[in-house]
Design a protein around this motif. Structure first.
Motif, mmCIF file in Angstrom:
data_model
loop_
_atom_site.group_PDB
_atom_site.id
_atom_site.type_symbol
_atom_site.label_atom_id
_atom_site.label_comp_id
_atom_site.label_asym_id
_atom_site.label_seq_id
_atom_site.Cartn_x
_atom_site.Cartn_y
_atom_site.Cartn_z
ATOM 1 N N ALA A 12 0.831 -1.209 0.000
ATOM 2 C CA ALA A 12 0.000 0.000 0.000
ATOM 3 C C ALA A 12 0.860 1.251 0.000
ATOM 4 C CB ALA A 12 -0.921 -0.011 1.215
ATOM 5 N N ALA A 13 1.946 1.237 0.783
ATOM 6 C CA ALA A 13 2.833 2.395 0.852
ATOM 7 C C ALA A 13 3.525 2.631 -0.488
ATOM 8 C CB ALA A 13 3.874 2.191 1.954
ATOM 9 N N ALA A 14 3.977 1.541 -1.113
ATOM 10 C CA ALA A 14 4.640 1.678 -2.405
ATOM 11 C C ALA A 14 3.686 2.220 -3.460
ATOM 12 C CB ALA A 14 5.202 0.327 -2.836
ATOM 13 N N LEU A 15 2.469 1.722 -3.459
ATOM 14 C CA LEU A 15 1.479 2.189 -4.429
ATOM 15 C C LEU A 15 1.094 3.647 -4.206
ATOM 16 C CD1 LEU A 15 -0.812 -0.967 -4.585
ATOM 17 C CD2 LEU A 15 0.575 -0.055 -6.456
ATOM 18 N N SER A 16 1.154 4.081 -2.974
ATOM 19 C CA SER A 16 0.801 5.474 -2.680
ATOM 20 C C SER A 16 1.865 6.446 -3.186
ATOM 21 C CB SER A 16 0.621 5.664 -1.171
ATOM 22 O OG SER A 16 1.855 5.555 -0.483
ATOM 23 N N VAL A 17 3.092 5.946 -3.372
ATOM 24 C CA VAL A 17 4.193 6.801 -3.823
ATOM 25 C C VAL A 17 4.347 6.748 -5.341
ATOM 26 C CG1 VAL A 17 6.676 7.227 -3.681
ATOM 27 C CG2 VAL A 17 5.412 6.545 -1.637
ATOM 28 N N LYS A 18 4.399 5.532 -5.900
ATOM 29 C CA LYS A 18 4.595 5.378 -7.340
ATOM 30 C C LYS A 18 3.629 4.328 -7.901
ATOM 31 C CE LYS A 18 9.418 6.810 -7.668
ATOM 32 N NZ LYS A 18 10.773 6.475 -8.196
ATOM 33 N N PRO A 19 2.376 4.640 -7.942
ATOM 34 C CA PRO A 19 1.387 3.647 -8.397
ATOM 35 C C PRO A 19 1.588 3.193 -9.833
ATOM 36 C CG PRO A 19 0.415 5.843 -8.261
ATOM 37 C CD PRO A 19 1.748 5.929 -7.608
ATOM 38 N N ASP A 20 2.128 4.073 -10.691
ATOM 39 C CA ASP A 20 2.289 3.728 -12.102
ATOM 40 C C ASP A 20 3.542 2.907 -12.373
ATOM 41 O OD1 ASP A 20 -0.007 5.157 -12.639
ATOM 42 O OD2 ASP A 20 1.073 7.017 -13.040
ATOM 43 N N HIS A 21 4.404 2.745 -11.361
ATOM 44 C CA HIS A 21 5.653 2.026 -11.549
ATOM 45 C C HIS A 21 5.582 0.574 -11.065
ATOM 46 C CE1 HIS A 21 7.012 6.136 -12.011
ATOM 47 N NE2 HIS A 21 8.187 5.708 -12.417
ATOM 48 N N ILE A 22 4.510 0.203 -10.429
ATOM 49 C CA ILE A 22 4.427 -1.119 -9.804
ATOM 50 C C ILE A 22 3.386 -1.964 -10.523
ATOM 51 C CG2 ILE A 22 3.955 -2.364 -7.667
ATOM 52 C CD1 ILE A 22 4.784 0.201 -6.187
ATOM 53 N N ARG A 23 3.829 -3.114 -11.010
ATOM 54 C CA ARG A 23 2.933 -4.009 -11.736
ATOM 55 C C ARG A 23 2.865 -5.410 -11.127
ATOM 56 N NH1 ARG A 23 5.326 -4.005 -17.560
ATOM 57 N NH2 ARG A 23 7.246 -3.953 -16.332
ATOM 58 N N HIS A 24 3.847 -5.740 -10.284
ATOM 59 C CA HIS A 24 3.943 -7.106 -9.781
ATOM 60 C C HIS A 24 4.278 -7.126 -8.293
ATOM 61 C CE1 HIS A 24 4.564 -8.101 -14.083
ATOM 62 N NE2 HIS A 24 5.427 -7.104 -14.063
ATOM 63 N N VAL A 25 3.886 -8.206 -7.667
ATOM 64 C CA VAL A 25 4.357 -8.537 -6.320
ATOM 65 C C VAL A 25 4.959 -9.934 -6.412
ATOM 66 C CG1 VAL A 25 3.748 -9.018 -3.936
ATOM 67 C CG2 VAL A 25 2.615 -7.142 -5.149
#
Length: 217
Positions: A12-25
């Motif tokens: 959630a924290a990562a998505l709040s900072v760079k939502p367009d850069h994250i596609r996978h976990v």
């Protein structure tokens, strides 16, 4: 439960900072002797991570030893994630020498059974077999890639590199022409079976993305 909450909060924290850069976990937990417990724990953490706010469209991937209870593959299927289990070496004799722990504690035959069971629950192209190019003859590795591809398992091939202080520190790196031959075979298998890499565009010690993009042909 604590680890699940931490995973959810981290995503959630990562998505709040760079939502367009994250596609996978991607979750890789190493190897634990209690295979069922370790597999269940990892699947729970991955599920929690993908349950984070805003993570609805993220792809989930898990790299793990197979469990002894094949029914646990359903835990990964429930979160619509993919699963990688690393055999490393196809040749039976070399497998026992290079991977003595996996051979003695889990067994090569059980590994192959696990791939079949995982495909039944996760589906064609959603289960990956990790190999290391440079640990066995090219013909043997290709034999293994073909055998597993025919049951719906995607070959994922990393390239061996000697690490200082390791048991194979003095082992020779694979030759370029061998990697090209392996890559061409991977390209053919990916195209024939409709496979794609565990994570497209990533994994810089592997041949997967280049094979998927048909760059060896």
């Amino acid at each position: 439960k604590v680890q699940q909450q931490e995973a959810r909060e981290a995503v959630a924290a990562a998505l709040s900072v760079k939502p367009d850069h994250i596609r996978h976990v991607l979750l890789n937990g190493g190897t634990a002797r209690e295979y069922n417990k370790a597999f269940s724990k990892m699947a729970g953490v991955l599920s929690a991570a993908l349950d984070a706010p805003g993570a609805e469209d993220l792809e989930g991937h898990m790299i793990s030893m197979p469990p002894r209870d094949f029914g646990l593959f359903e835990l990964v299927a429930q979160v619509r994630a993919t699963l990688a289990m690393s055999l490393e070496v196809w040749d039976p004799e070399l497998f026992s020498k290079i991977c003595p722990g996996k051979d003695q504690d889990y067994g090569r035959r059980r590994f192959l059974d696990a791939y079949e069971a995982a495909v039944v629950r996760l589906g064609h192209g959603n289960v990956y077999a990790g190999f290391v190019a440079g640990l066995e003859p090219v013909t043997s590795l290709i034999e293994g890639m073909r055998a597993l591809a025919n049951i719906g398992v995607v070959p994922a091939v990393a390239v061996f590199h000697p690490d200082a202080g390791s048991k194979f520190a003095r082992r020779t790196r694979p030759k370029t022409h061998d990697l090209l031959e392996i890559g061409r075979e991977m390209s053919a298998l990916y195209a024939q079976h409709g496979f794609r890499p565990l994570i497209t565009g990533s994994g810089r010690n592997s041949l997967d993305t280049e094979a998927y993009n048909q760059q060896f042909t």
